[in-house]
Design an enzyme around this catalytic site. Structure first.
Site, mmCIF file in Angstrom:
data_model
loop_
_atom_site.group_PDB
_atom_site.id
_atom_site.type_symbol
_atom_site.label_atom_id
_atom_site.label_comp_id
_atom_site.label_asym_id
_atom_site.label_seq_id
_atom_site.Cartn_x
_atom_site.Cartn_y
_atom_site.Cartn_z
ATOM 1 N N TYR A 29 0.714 -1.054 -0.012
ATOM 2 C CA TYR A 29 -0.010 -0.039 -0.165
ATOM 3 C C TYR A 29 0.923 1.250 0.105
ATOM 4 O O TYR A 29 1.629 1.595 1.036
ATOM 5 C CB TYR A 29 -0.854 0.041 1.169
ATOM 6 C CG TYR A 29 -1.997 1.084 1.334
ATOM 7 C CD1 TYR A 29 -2.211 1.864 0.251
ATOM 8 C CD2 TYR A 29 -2.757 1.158 2.420
ATOM 9 C CE1 TYR A 29 -3.269 2.854 0.265
ATOM 10 C CE2 TYR A 29 -3.703 2.302 2.350
ATOM 11 C CZ TYR A 29 -3.966 3.267 1.517
ATOM 12 O OH TYR A 29 -4.828 3.881 1.508
ATOM 13 N N LYS A 68 -1.647 -1.490 -3.861
ATOM 14 C CA LYS A 68 -2.537 -0.454 -3.947
ATOM 15 C C LYS A 68 -1.957 0.854 -4.225
ATOM 16 O O LYS A 68 -1.441 1.313 -2.852
ATOM 17 C CB LYS A 68 -3.547 -0.603 -2.618
ATOM 18 C CG LYS A 68 -4.536 0.290 -2.489
ATOM 19 C CD LYS A 68 -5.227 0.140 -0.893
ATOM 20 C CE LYS A 68 -6.270 1.438 -0.747
ATOM 21 N NZ LYS A 68 -6.784 1.275 0.378
#
Length: 288
Positions: free
Chosen positions: A125, A153
Site C-alpha cells: 500500500y 494498492k
C-alpha cells in the site's frame, strides 16, 4: 471495509458480518478488513483478530478477505501477518511504515520481512500522503522479485511510473484513490481497492468489466454518473467518516467512529445525503 462499532464504541462483530455479507452481495469480490478505512490505528490486535475471523466466517467462501496488517513497527507487522494467516485470511495488505520515514533500504527490508513471515500473497500500500514516504520505482522493482509480493494498492497517483512498473514487472496494480479509478484502468490497473464500493459496488464492477471488454464509452458513462458519490465519500471529509454516515443513512451497520476521527456534522450529513440522492441512491430519511 469500515469497522462497525456499537453505540458505546465496542466492536460490533454481528454488524461486521451483516455488513460484509451486504458488500459481497452488492458486487464486491473481495474485502479488506482493518485497513485505514477500517480505523486500524485505533483497534487493538485482539479486535483485529475477532473482526477478521468474523468476516471470514460470513463471506470467506464467497469472496477474498484481505487483512490489513501494516504498522510502523516491523516486528508488530510480522506478528499481525502471522495472526492473520492463522485466522485464515486470503491475503495481506501492508502499508508503508508511517511517521518513521524510513529510507528505501528500510522499506525493502520491512516488506521482505513481512512477506517472508507467511505463505500469503501480499499487496503493498503506497500512500505517501499518509505515511510521509513513497515507494520509489526501483524499490518496487526489487520487491516484485519476491514470490509473495504480488500487487500494489496505489494512492500515490504517479500514473506514468506505475505504467512502467506494470509493463516491466509482474505486479498487479489496484487504484487506491477512487477519483482516479477510470484513469487507473486506462494504464493497466486490474481493479480498485475502494471506499465508494460501500455504496456503488455494482457500478464499480460494471466499470471494470466494460473497460476490460473494450467498452470504454460505457465505462466513461458509469464514471460520470457516479461522480457525486465519489465527491461525497472522498472529498467532503475523511472516507471512513463519510462512509459510515452513508451506511447509517442506508440502514446498514456502521456505528460511530473512534477518536481522533469524529462523526460527520449535520451540514456534512446533509451534503452527503444530497450527493447520494443526486446519484440516484435512495437514502430516505434514515439516521446518519
Amino acid at each position: 471495509m469500515v469497522t462497525p462499532f456499537t453505540e458505546d464504541g465496542q466492536l460490533d462483530v454481528e454488524g461486521a458480518q451483516r455488513l460484509a455479507r451486504h458488500l459481497v452481495d452488492a458486487g464486491n469480490d473481495g474485502l479488506v478488513v482493518s485497513g485505514t478505512t477500517g480505523e486500524s490505528p485505533v483497534t487493538s490486535d485482539e479486535e483485529k483478530d475477532r473482526l477478521l475471523r468474523a468476516v471470514l466466517a460470513a463471506v470467506g467462501a464467497d469472496a477474498y478477505v484481505v487483512a490489513g496488517v501494516g504498522t510502523n513497527d516491523s516486528e508488530h507487522t510480522v506478528r499481525l501477518a502471522r495472526g492473520a494467516a492463522q485466522a485464515g485470511a486470503h491475503g495481506l495488505l501492508v502499508v508503508s511504515p508511517y511517521y518513521n520515514k524510513p529510507p528505501q533500504a528500510g522499506l525493502l527490508a520491512h516488506f521482505r520481512s513481512v512477506a517472508d513471515a507467511t505463505d500469503l500473497p501480499m499487496m503493498l500500500y503506497d500512500i505517501p500522503g499518509r505515511t510521509g514516504v513513497a515507494l520509489e520505482s526501483d524499490t518496487l522493482r526489487a520487491l516484485s522479485e519476491h514470490d509473495r509480493i504480488v500487487a500494489v494498492k496505489d494512492a500515490k497517483g504517479d500514473l506514468f511510473a506505475a505504467s512502467q512498473l506494470i509493463a516491466e514487472t509482474g505486479l498487479v496494480y489496484y487504484s487506491g484513490d477512487d477519483p482516479l479509478n477510470l484513469a487507473w484502468l486506462s494504464v493497466g490497473a486490474a481493479g480498485f481497492v475502494s471506499v465508494v464500493g460501500h455504496v456503488i459496488a455494482a457500478d464499480l464492477a460494471a466499470m471494470i468489466q466494460a473497460y476490460h471488454a473494450g467498452e470504454t464509452t460505457k465505462a466513461l458513462e458509469i464514471h460520470q454518473r457516479t461522480l457525486p458519490v465519489v465527491q461525497t465519500l472522498m472529498k467532503r471529509t475523511q472516507g471512513c467518516i463519510a462512509s459510515k454516515a452513508a451506511l447509517r443513512m442506508l440502514g446498514l451497520p456502521a456505528g460511530p467512529v473512534r477518536l481522533p476521527y469524529v462523526d460527520a456534522d449535520p451540514d456534512t450529513v446533509a451534503a452527503i445525503r444530497a450527493d447520494l440522492a443526486l446519484a440516484g441512491i435512495d437514502v430516505g430519511e434514515g439516521n446518519a
